[in-house]
Write an enzyme that holds these catalytic residues in place. Structure first.
Site, short mmCIF file in Angstrom:
data_model
loop_
_atom_site.label_atom_id
_atom_site.label_comp_id
_atom_site.label_asym_id
_atom_site.label_seq_id
_atom_site.Cartn_x
_atom_site.Cartn_y
_atom_site.Cartn_z
CD GLU A 152 5.49 -3.79 0.19
OE1 GLU A 152 6.26 -2.63 0.11
OE2 GLU A 152 5.62 -5.12 -0.13
CE LYS A 192 -9.86 4.85 2.76
NZ LYS A 192 -10.15 5.33 1.42
CD GLU A 198 7.88 8.23 1.53
OE1 GLU A 198 6.80 7.29 1.99
OE2 GLU A 198 8.48 7.20 0.64
CB CYS A 232 6.75 3.49 -2.08
SG CYS A 232 5.96 2.41 -3.45
P1 NDP Z 1 -2.11 7.03 3.74
O1 NDP Z 1 -1.77 6.21 4.94
O2 NDP Z 1 -2.56 8.63 4.65
O3 NDP Z 1 -3.04 6.43 3.40
C1 NDP Z 1 -3.16 5.03 2.32
C2 NDP Z 1 -5.15 4.80 2.77
O4 NDP Z 1 -4.81 4.31 3.90
C3 NDP Z 1 -5.81 5.39 2.09
O5 NDP Z 1 -6.47 4.24 1.22
C4 NDP Z 1 -6.61 6.06 3.77
O6 NDP Z 1 -7.36 6.68 3.73
C5 NDP Z 1 -6.36 5.03 5.06
N1 NDP Z 1 -5.82 4.48 5.97
C6 NDP Z 1 -5.78 6.75 6.74
N2 NDP Z 1 -6.57 5.81 8.08
C7 NDP Z 1 -7.02 5.08 8.29
C8 NDP Z 1 -7.15 4.19 9.19
N3 NDP Z 1 -7.37 5.22 10.97
N4 NDP Z 1 -7.29 2.82 9.39
C9 NDP Z 1 -7.36 1.90 7.41
N5 NDP Z 1 -7.73 2.95 6.43
C10 NDP Z 1 -6.89 4.38 7.01
O7 NDP Z 1 -0.92 6.89 2.43
P2 NDP Z 1 -1.51 7.91 1.36
O8 NDP Z 1 -2.45 7.29 0.72
O9 NDP Z 1 -0.98 9.34 1.92
O10 NDP Z 1 0.38 7.47 0.51
C11 NDP Z 1 1.42 7.95 1.24
C12 NDP Z 1 1.99 7.35 1.49
O11 NDP Z 1 2.25 5.78 0.83
C13 NDP Z 1 3.29 7.87 1.03
O12 NDP Z 1 4.34 7.70 2.50
C14 NDP Z 1 4.64 6.32 0.37
O13 NDP Z 1 5.66 6.19 1.15
C15 NDP Z 1 3.41 5.29 0.88
N6 NDP Z 1 3.45 4.45 -0.52
C16 NDP Z 1 4.06 2.93 -0.40
C17 NDP Z 1 3.99 2.33 -0.78
C18 NDP Z 1 4.77 1.25 -1.17
O14 NDP Z 1 4.52 -0.15 -1.66
N7 NDP Z 1 5.50 0.88 -0.02
C19 NDP Z 1 3.36 3.14 -2.89
C20 NDP Z 1 2.71 3.55 -2.61
C21 NDP Z 1 2.32 4.70 -1.62
P3 NDP Z 1 -7.56 8.05 2.97
O15 NDP Z 1 -7.97 8.09 1.20
O16 NDP Z 1 -8.52 8.69 4.03
O17 NDP Z 1 -6.60 9.01 3.67
#
Ligand code: NDP
Length: 477
Positions: free
Chosen positions: A246, A171, A379, A280
């Site tokens: 992550e 997903k 962040e 990140c």
């Molecule tokens: P989110 O946590 O909002 O989304 C990540 C994924 O999780 C998306 O595909 C999202 O779907 C999905 N998701 C949302 N709600 C649920 C749920 N209830 N159950 C299962 N999956 C769900 O993060 P963002 O995409 O907004 O990314 C930004 C964040 O990610 C930042 O805080 C950043 O720091 C972190 N990040 C960390 C990295 C690392 O390696 N440490 C790398 C990249 C980002 P949907 O498409 O609907 O939003």
């Protein structure tokens, strides 16, 4: 044309569709994508479960060939796929093509790993008994990815999952489905048997949640926010499944008095603002000792003023737009919070108008910040950084480690003593000396500690820890 989900080897229309919008030009629709329902996600999980027995026993040459073919096609199409990536996410074309090449390298690396999977043979503690230790696939792996690396993160999760014989339900983030659709299409055409890789695009709260709730998903690898990561963890404990998280960072970049000023400024500008600060591993906490502080801030200011913020696809653009309106609001909210907290907005922070309607923000640098301010603790995930003035190296290290996160940590110094001490004592999964906090290789472990990560490392050979389970077999001869 609406791009469909892939379930059990068939392209399936979802319950409705959603539009993929270009953040550099919100009038530009990159494409339309089928929105999967919770039932679609459950069908995908069932398909992955059914495909597992055969795929887990498939020959290594078959897996090698599919991953290799995928690597080759991604590389051959790097300009087109890089452009798609930049168009949907907003990072510059150079960054988009670079990320696409990296995805190809990752598939290439894991194509090789299929051929290198090894076990151990040991003598038993008892006479006439042999012991074999082997690695087996885990089962159905759920892959949930964020929007900021639309092709590299899916690649570094899908490639090892398939390499080690798992089947996958994937997903991607709803904001950037285009790059994910493209690599699933490539893998499908490269010859994956039906059900081995399933794509379910749509809302995290629906599709992602259905994956979290299913007892038939045996492992979940997640990259995204801390909040969603906690949901993944709680649901995984409930189902006694393997999980890997992550999440965010608040990565420090330390500049010492003895640093080469130009090296320090280039690394800090890259850490804080490249990819629009949406990494990140970005640094939004620049910790500077007092002997170099004023010269460093003045030089950073000059660099920021010269940065070209514009359409991601335009030649010469150095900083693309913020990914969407909600992230832009989060960035400007933090700029307001920094001011209220008493930090000085020394450079940037203004909304910018360009030829096309997009989410353009001038990179912002605060000075006179403390490590207790919210802009130093939370962040931001945008082009907003703060300089914290410290006395000396000892204070710099203590401030660098004073954070709930622990992903990446950087230092600019010409002192071997301080560089060595920092590498040993930085509380982070990755340490950079005279380099930006972001920008990592594809063949070595990636990940953090403390509040940034949970579980074993991603990428390189260390990925086997997550995507396999160990078996110990005893034979009496
Ligand atoms: P989110 O946590 O909002 O989304 C990540 C994924 O999780 C998306 O595909 C999202 O779907 C999905 N998701 C949302 N709600 C649920 C749920 N209830 N159950 C299962 N999956 C769900 O993060 P963002 O995409 O907004 O990314 C930004 C964040 O990610 C930042 O805080 C950043 O720091 C972190 N990040 C960390 C990295 C690392 O390696 N440490 C790398 C990249 C980002 P949907 O498409 O609907 O939003």
């Amino acid at each position: 044309m609406v791009q469909k989900n892939l379930i059990d080897g068939e392209w399936i229309a979802g319950s409705g569709a959603f539009r993929n919008i270009n953040p550099s030009d919100t009038d530009d629709v990159v494409g339309e994508y089928a929105r999967a329902s919770a039932d679609d996600a459950r069908a995908a999980i069932a398909a992955a479960k059914a495909a597992f027995p055969a795929w887990s026993r498939s020959g290594i040459l078959e897996r090698h060939a599919i991953l290799r073919k995928t690597a080759d096609e991604i590389l051959a199409r790097k300009d087109e796929l890089g452009k798609l990536l930049s168009r949907e996410e907003g990072k510059t074309l150079i960054e988009g093509i670079g990320e696409t090449v990296r995805a190809s390298q990752i598939f290439d690396f894991f194509a090789g790993e299929c051929l290198r999977l090894a076990g151990e043979v040991l003598p038993s503690a008892r006479p006439n008994i042999g012991v074999e230790i082997t690695r087996e696939p885990v089962g159905v792996v759920g892959i949930i990815t964020p929007w900021n690396f639309p092709i590299a993160i899916p690649a570094w999760k899908i490639a090892p999952a398939l390499c080690y014989g798992n089947t996958v339900v994937f997903k991607p983030a709803e904001l950037v489905p285009g790059s994910s659709w493209a690599i699933v299409d490539i893998l499908h055409r490269a010859g994956l048997p039906k059900g081995v890789l399933n794509l379910v695009m749509g809302k995290g709260s629906v599709v992602g949640q259905a994956m979290l709730d299913s007892p038939d998903v045996h492992a979940i690898t997640f990259t995204g926010s801390t909040g969603t990561g906690k949901r993944v963890a709680l649901a995984s404990v409930e189902h006694n499944r393997k999980y890997q998280l992550e999440m965010g960072g608040k990565n420090p970049f330390v500049v010492l008095d003895d640093a080469d000023l130009s090296v320090a400024v280039e690394a800090a500008v890259n850490s804080a603002f490249f990819s629009t600060g949406q990494r990140c591993t970005a640094s939004s906490r620049i910790i500077v000792t007092e002997g170099i502080h004023d010269r460093f801030v003045a030089a950073m200011g000059e660099r920021i003023k010269g940065l070209v913020v514009d359409d991601a696809l335009k030649a010469g653009t150095q900083i693309g737009p913020v990914v969407d309106e909600s992230q832009l609001n989060q960035d400007t909210d933090y700029i307001a919070i920094g001011r209220q907290e008493g930090a000085k907005l020394a450079f940037g922070g203004e909304l910018l108008k360009r030829d096309t309607p997009g989410f353009y923000l001038q990179p912002a640098l605060f000075t006179e910040a403390t490590n207790q301010m919210r802009i130093s603790r939370e962040e931001i995930f945008g082009p907003v950084a703060a300089v914290i003035r410290v006395r000396d190296y000892d204070e710099a290290l203590s401030v660098a480690n004073d954070t709930p996160f622990g992903l990446s940590s950087g230092i600019a110094t010409t002192s071997l003593k301080h560089a060595t001490h920092f590498k040993r004592n930085a509380e982070a999964g990755m340490v950079m000396v005279n380099l930006p906090t972001a920008g990592v290789d594809f063949h070595v472990p990636f990940g953090g500690r403390k509040g940034s990560s949970h579980g074993s490392r991603e990428q390189g050979r260390y990925a086997a820890e997550f995507y396999t389970t160990v078996k110990t077999a005893y034979t009496s001869a």
